[in-house]
Write a protein that holds these residues in place. Structure first.
Motif, PDB file in Angstrom:
ATOM      1  N   ARG A 222      -8.308   4.492  -3.004  1.00  0.00           N
ATOM      2  CA  ARG A 222      -9.616   4.819  -2.426  1.00  0.00           C
ATOM      3  C   ARG A 222      -9.432   4.997  -0.929  1.00  0.00           C
ATOM      4  N   PRO A 223     -10.438   5.533  -0.230  1.00  0.00           N
ATOM      5  CA  PRO A 223     -10.316   5.591   1.229  1.00  0.00           C
ATOM      6  C   PRO A 223     -10.125   4.189   1.778  1.00  0.00           C
ATOM      7  N   THR A 224      -9.189   4.047   2.702  1.00  0.00           N
ATOM      8  CA  THR A 224      -8.748   2.729   3.147  1.00  0.00           C
ATOM      9  C   THR A 224      -9.149   2.483   4.596  1.00  0.00           C
ATOM     10  N   ARG A 225      -9.946   1.435   4.801  1.00  0.00           N
ATOM     11  CA  ARG A 225     -10.296   1.060   6.172  1.00  0.00           C
ATOM     12  C   ARG A 225      -9.125   0.306   6.798  1.00  0.00           C
ATOM     13  N   ALA A 226      -8.726   0.731   7.983  1.00  0.00           N
ATOM     14  CA  ALA A 226      -7.576   0.136   8.667  1.00  0.00           C
ATOM     15  C   ALA A 226      -8.046  -1.022   9.541  1.00  0.00           C
ATOM     16  N   VAL A 227      -8.303  -2.161   8.911  1.00  0.00           N
ATOM     17  CA  VAL A 227      -8.889  -3.312   9.602  1.00  0.00           C
ATOM     18  C   VAL A 227      -7.954  -3.840  10.693  1.00  0.00           C
ATOM     19  N   ALA A 228      -6.685  -3.987  10.385  1.00  0.00           N
ATOM     20  CA  ALA A 228      -5.752  -4.535  11.371  1.00  0.00           C
ATOM     21  C   ALA A 228      -5.556  -3.582  12.550  1.00  0.00           C
ATOM     22  N   ALA A 229      -5.482  -2.288  12.263  1.00  0.00           N
ATOM     23  CA  ALA A 229      -5.347  -1.313  13.348  1.00  0.00           C
ATOM     24  C   ALA A 229      -6.585  -1.304  14.230  1.00  0.00           C
ATOM     25  N   ASP A 240      -0.596   4.111  25.695  1.00  0.00           N
ATOM     26  CA  ASP A 240       0.625   4.045  24.889  1.00  0.00           C
ATOM     27  C   ASP A 240       0.786   2.682  24.223  1.00  0.00           C
ATOM     28  N   ALA A 241       0.450   1.611  24.948  1.00  0.00           N
ATOM     29  CA  ALA A 241       0.646   0.262  24.413  1.00  0.00           C
ATOM     30  C   ALA A 241      -0.306  -0.026  23.249  1.00  0.00           C
ATOM     31  N   SER A 242      -1.583   0.301  23.429  1.00  0.00           N
ATOM     32  CA  SER A 242      -2.553   0.019  22.357  1.00  0.00           C
ATOM     33  C   SER A 242      -2.313   0.914  21.150  1.00  0.00           C
ATOM     34  N   ILE A 243      -1.900   2.158  21.383  1.00  0.00           N
ATOM     35  CA  ILE A 243      -1.583   3.056  20.263  1.00  0.00           C
ATOM     36  C   ILE A 243      -0.391   2.513  19.485  1.00  0.00           C
ATOM     37  N   ALA A 244       0.620   2.039  20.185  1.00  0.00           N
ATOM     38  CA  ALA A 244       1.795   1.479  19.516  1.00  0.00           C
ATOM     39  C   ALA A 244       1.412   0.260  18.684  1.00  0.00           C
ATOM     40  N   ASP A 245       0.531  -0.581  19.218  1.00  0.00           N
ATOM     41  CA  ASP A 245       0.100  -1.774  18.472  1.00  0.00           C
ATOM     42  C   ASP A 245      -0.705  -1.383  17.233  1.00  0.00           C
ATOM     43  N   ALA A 246      -1.564  -0.365  17.365  1.00  0.00           N
ATOM     44  CA  ALA A 246      -2.357   0.080  16.222  1.00  0.00           C
ATOM     45  C   ALA A 246      -1.458   0.659  15.138  1.00  0.00           C
ATOM     46  N   LYS A 247      -0.467   1.441  15.527  1.00  0.00           N
ATOM     47  CA  LYS A 247       0.463   2.017  14.550  1.00  0.00           C
ATOM     48  C   LYS A 247       1.243   0.922  13.829  1.00  0.00           C
ATOM     49  N   ALA A 248       1.684  -0.088  14.572  1.00  0.00           N
ATOM     50  CA  ALA A 248       2.413  -1.188  13.954  1.00  0.00           C
ATOM     51  C   ALA A 248       1.532  -1.957  12.975  1.00  0.00           C
ATOM     52  N   ALA A 249       0.246  -2.108  13.337  1.00  0.00           N
ATOM     53  CA  ALA A 249      -0.687  -2.873  12.495  1.00  0.00           C
ATOM     54  C   ALA A 249      -0.971  -2.199  11.159  1.00  0.00           C
ATOM     55  N   LEU A 250      -0.725  -0.902  11.065  1.00  0.00           N
ATOM     56  CA  LEU A 250      -0.957  -0.217   9.791  1.00  0.00           C
ATOM     57  C   LEU A 250      -0.107  -0.805   8.665  1.00  0.00           C
ATOM     58  N   GLY A 251       0.996  -1.451   9.012  1.00  0.00           N
ATOM     59  CA  GLY A 251       1.804  -2.099   7.988  1.00  0.00           C
ATOM     60  C   GLY A 251       1.046  -3.185   7.255  1.00  0.00           C
ATOM     61  N   ASP A 252       0.046  -3.802   7.931  1.00  0.00           N
ATOM     62  CA  ASP A 252      -0.794  -4.820   7.286  1.00  0.00           C
ATOM     63  C   ASP A 252      -1.961  -4.202   6.524  1.00  0.00           C
ATOM     64  N   ASP A 253      -2.316  -2.956   6.878  1.00  0.00           N
ATOM     65  CA  ASP A 253      -3.477  -2.306   6.258  1.00  0.00           C
ATOM     66  C   ASP A 253      -3.130  -1.544   4.986  1.00  0.00           C
ATOM     67  N   LEU A 254      -1.932  -0.991   4.924  1.00  0.00           N
ATOM     68  CA  LEU A 254      -1.614  -0.028   3.886  1.00  0.00           C
ATOM     69  C   LEU A 254      -0.552  -0.549   2.923  1.00  0.00           C
ATOM     70  N   ASP A 255      -0.753  -0.248   1.660  1.00  0.00           N
ATOM     71  CA  ASP A 255       0.242  -0.485   0.615  1.00  0.00           C
ATOM     72  C   ASP A 255       0.300   0.789  -0.225  1.00  0.00           C
ATOM     73  N   PRO A 256       0.850   1.858   0.343  1.00  0.00           N
ATOM     74  CA  PRO A 256       0.765   3.166  -0.314  1.00  0.00           C
ATOM     75  C   PRO A 256       1.587   3.220  -1.591  1.00  0.00           C
ATOM     76  N   PRO A 257       1.217   4.144  -2.493  1.00  0.00           N
ATOM     77  CA  PRO A 257       1.972   4.286  -3.740  1.00  0.00           C
ATOM     78  C   PRO A 257       3.368   4.824  -3.486  1.00  0.00           C
ATOM     79  N   ASP A 258       4.258   4.521  -4.404  1.00  0.00           N
ATOM     80  CA  ASP A 258       5.653   4.942  -4.293  1.00  0.00           C
ATOM     81  C   ASP A 258       5.985   5.869  -5.459  1.00  0.00           C
ATOM     82  N   ASP A 259       6.595   6.999  -5.174  1.00  0.00           N
ATOM     83  CA  ASP A 259       7.062   7.876  -6.240  1.00  0.00           C
ATOM     84  C   ASP A 259       8.315   8.602  -5.772  1.00  0.00           C
TER      85      ASP A 259
END
Length: 286
Positions: A222-229, A240-259
């Motif tokens: 479903r559409p995923t809200r990026a809470v940590a970002a 640059d610093a806040s963008i880098a932190d937001a990009k890193a935080a996506l690891g906590d927000d997303l668990d994308p499918p694998d194929d």
């Protein structure tokens, strides 16, 4: 392959459509723009006994501003999201997302309500709806209710709409001073489903983010809200610093499918690239 035989009714009212649905049982499908239903019929993924056409119901049409909310009838076409001045001014993420949707022939017939009710996790409009914090107005035999977008999308092709209910309208809260938006996606070819996409709405005062709303699509069921970002950006300037932190935080927000064609690590990488691109563009205007 051709669709199986079915009965067809063109409803004249919401109440009439729901009454026909109830009389026929659960073996019924509603028809809006048809760009999701018709292919599934042709592939025999659906084989209803009855199809109820909603296209002539006046209550499902119209775009108006009411009590601080933009009301968009569920039968509003994709192309209207591009051309209508009220949508451009009051629901800018729908206007920004619409040109990315498929091709002109589909945008001319497809409906906003149909896209949201279908809830394809790779679709643009559901993510835009989540980012704008819209409310979805749903009709049932017991009356109507409004469901926030964050609670509307439940799973792949599954929403808060119960069998027999009808999506009436989309209600978009009015933009506030200092609000900016960004929308983009990564695709192999124009018109293809996105490999990853994102919708962002932010409010900045003196360059500092007072609010940030991020929704990604093609990254889950479903559409995923990026809470940590979002948390990584709140109260900060976009740099640059806040963008880098937001990009890193996506690891906590997303668990994308694998194929085999598109590994999860690649999808997460592209999500980070895309979010960084959108935020960098916002930096120039926030």
């Amino acid at each position: 392959m051709k669709s199986p035989a079915f009965e067809y009714i063109r409803a004249e009212s919401v109440a009439g459509a729901m009454s026909a649905y109830a009389a026929a049982g659960d073996d019924v499908v509603y028809l809006a723009g048809g760009h999701s239903v018709v292919p599934s019929l042709a592939l025999r993924l659906q084989a209803p006994a009855l199809m109820i056409d909603l296209s002539e119901i006046a209550a499902l049409s119209g775009i108006s501003f009411q009590d601080g909310w933009l009301r968009i009838g569920a039968m509003t076409r994709h192309v209207q999201a591009i051309n209508d001045p009220l949508i451009a001014a009051q629901a800018p993420l729908f206007a920004a997302a619409a040109p990315f949707v498929a091709h002109p022939a589909i945008r001319n017939r497809g409906t906003l309500g149909g896209s949201l009710a279908h809830a394809d996790p790779a679709s643009e409009f559901p993510a835009a709806a989540v980012a704008m914090r819209v409310e979805l107005e749903i009709a049932s035999p017991k009356g109507t209710r409004r469901v926030p977008a964050d609670e509307f999308f439940l799973d792949i092709y599954e929403t808060a709409i119960e069998p027999g209910e009808i999506l009436l309208a989309i209600h978009v809260p009015s933009p506030v001073a200092g609000q900016v938006i960004g929308f983009d996606e990564i695709v192999r070819r124009q018109g293809d489903y996105a490999m990853v996409g994102a919708a962002v709405q932010a409010v900045a005062k003196d360059g500092v983010l007072e609010d940030i709303s991020i929704a990604l699509f093609s990254v889950g069921n479903r559409p995923t809200r990026a809470v940590a970002a979002q948390a990584a950006l709140m109260g900060r300037v976009i740099d640059d610093a806040s963008i880098a932190d937001a990009k890193a935080a996506l690891g906590d927000d997303l668990d994308p499918p694998d194929d085999l064609q598109f590994p999860a690590t690649m999808r997460l990488h592209l999500a980070r690239v895309l979010l960084g691109r959108i935020l960098a563009n916002l930096e120039a205007v926030a």
